[in-house]
Design an enzyme around this catalytic site. Structure first.
Site, short mmCIF file in Angstrom:
data_model
loop_
_atom_site.label_atom_id
_atom_site.label_comp_id
_atom_site.label_asym_id
_atom_site.label_seq_id
_atom_site.Cartn_x
_atom_site.Cartn_y
_atom_site.Cartn_z
N LEU A 167 0.59 -1.07 0.12
CA LEU A 167 0.15 -0.10 0.08
C LEU A 167 0.91 1.36 0.07
CD1 LEU A 167 -2.70 -1.10 2.69
CD2 LEU A 167 -3.27 -0.08 0.02
N TYR B 111 8.08 16.32 12.61
CA TYR B 111 7.90 15.17 12.20
C TYR B 111 8.15 14.06 13.81
CZ TYR B 111 7.02 9.68 11.39
OH TYR B 111 6.44 8.42 12.11
#
Length: 331
Positions: free
Chosen positions: A93, A196
């Site tokens: 994915l 992040y």
């Protein structure tokens, strides 16, 4: 469904609760005429979902990155149910190329498609970009499922129309969607390594799962298509999803054991929303412990959902040589 219900297993309006299992919530349901795609059905709640849907008669197509693990899962499902219909297809994915190849292979099987369960995911990963150049958790958990769903929609629409049976799309989200970046989705800094946070990036991707289902539901309703789209929180289950924080999670589980579910309980909400007749016609909702609950304010933001949809299309088109509904092997 609050903390008390979670701890005690008290059943909600659906008749089920946190202690209900996937087999229990699908008891007596005949899924013989249904075909389901499940991403990440090789272990944990994904495999349990595949096993139970197979037990109810559905033809289950498992999309898996690790085909060795997929073969093991299929063997175990067949060991428990020799009549199970399980098909395995390769699917990464985090890769647009892999997703397009998966859809090509699925179409080559000439199967109908009644259920799409977007279950696979990664969690708390160290900072990393996908091969298509986007933060890995967002790429895998949202962008991948977004593209997969759009590429399979025509098949689902045709199946729903010809069979007269409602199609159902489920995004497996998480209560972690409440722990995201301040703006919800960092559209302008998805790949910013300086800002992040592995936990907030995961929450961002799970928020995206809900927003995606909500906007998809709106579009399907507007089109008058007999397909629903919902999202679910499976609960806290110690599976391979916690591979990056396994020791920490085991430590936390020791002190909060009453909040955690086993795998059959963790797969219950997915199986309930996928198969139960009481959910017929219910769309654009968020479920936990087999009952409809209210997600965060950000998850209910229609403008944010539409912005995410447009962002996702734009990103996919930017890395594809064709429109995102195309099948260009070079992408």
């Amino acid at each position: 469904m609050g903390l008390y219900s979670l701890i005690t297993g008290r059943r909600g309006p659906s008749g089920f609760g946190s202690a209900s299992t996937a087999e229990e919530v699908t008891q007596g349901i005949d899924a013989t005429n249904l075909t389901a795609i499940i991403t990440g059905g090789t272990g944990g709640i994904g495999m349990e979902t595949a096993r139970v849907l197979s037990k109810r008669g559905a033809h289950v197509v498992i999309g898996a990155r690790n085909m060795g693990a997929a073969e093991n899962a299929k063997t175990e499902i067949l060991r428990q149910n020799a009549n199970a219909r399980v098909t395995l297809l390769q699917l990464d994915l985090s890769s647009i190329k892999s997703i397009k190849a998966f859809v090509r292979e699925f179409h080559a099987l000439h199967l109908p498609l009644n259920l799409l369960i977007n279950n696979a995911g990664v969690m708390f990963c160290p900072y990393q970009l996908s091969e298509d150049g986007i933060e890995l958790q967002f790429a895998t958990n949202h962008i991948g499922h977004f593209l997969l769903t759009n590429l399979l929609l025509d098949t689902m629409k045709n199946t729903a129309k010809t069979s007269g049976v409602e199609g159902r799309i489920l995004n497996v989200s998480s209560v972690a969607h409440i722990y995201t970046y301040q703006e919800g989705i960092q559209f302008d800094s998805i790949n910013d390594i300086c800002s992040y946070s592995d936990k907030r990036a995961y929450g961002q991707s799970k928020l995206a799962n809900i927003l995606h289902a909500n906007e998809l539901s709106r579009q399907l309703q507007e089109e008058g298509v007999n397909i629903t789209a919902n999202s679910v929180h499976p609960g806290l289950i110690l599976t391979n999803l916690f591979q990056h924080t396994a020791l920490l999670m085991r430590f936390l589980k020791f002190f909060s054991f009453y909040l955690w579910k086993n795998i059959p309980q963790g797969a219950a909400t997915t199986c309930y929303v996928a198969l139960h007749p009481s959910v017929k016609g219910v769309t654009g909702k968020y479920f936990a412990d087999c009952n409809e609950v209210t997600p965060s304010k950000l998850a209910r933001d229609e403008t944010l959902a539409q912005k995410l949809w447009d962002f996702s299309v734009k990103f996919i088109n930017s890395v594809s040589k064709k429109n995102y509904l195309g099948f260009d092997d070079t992408t």
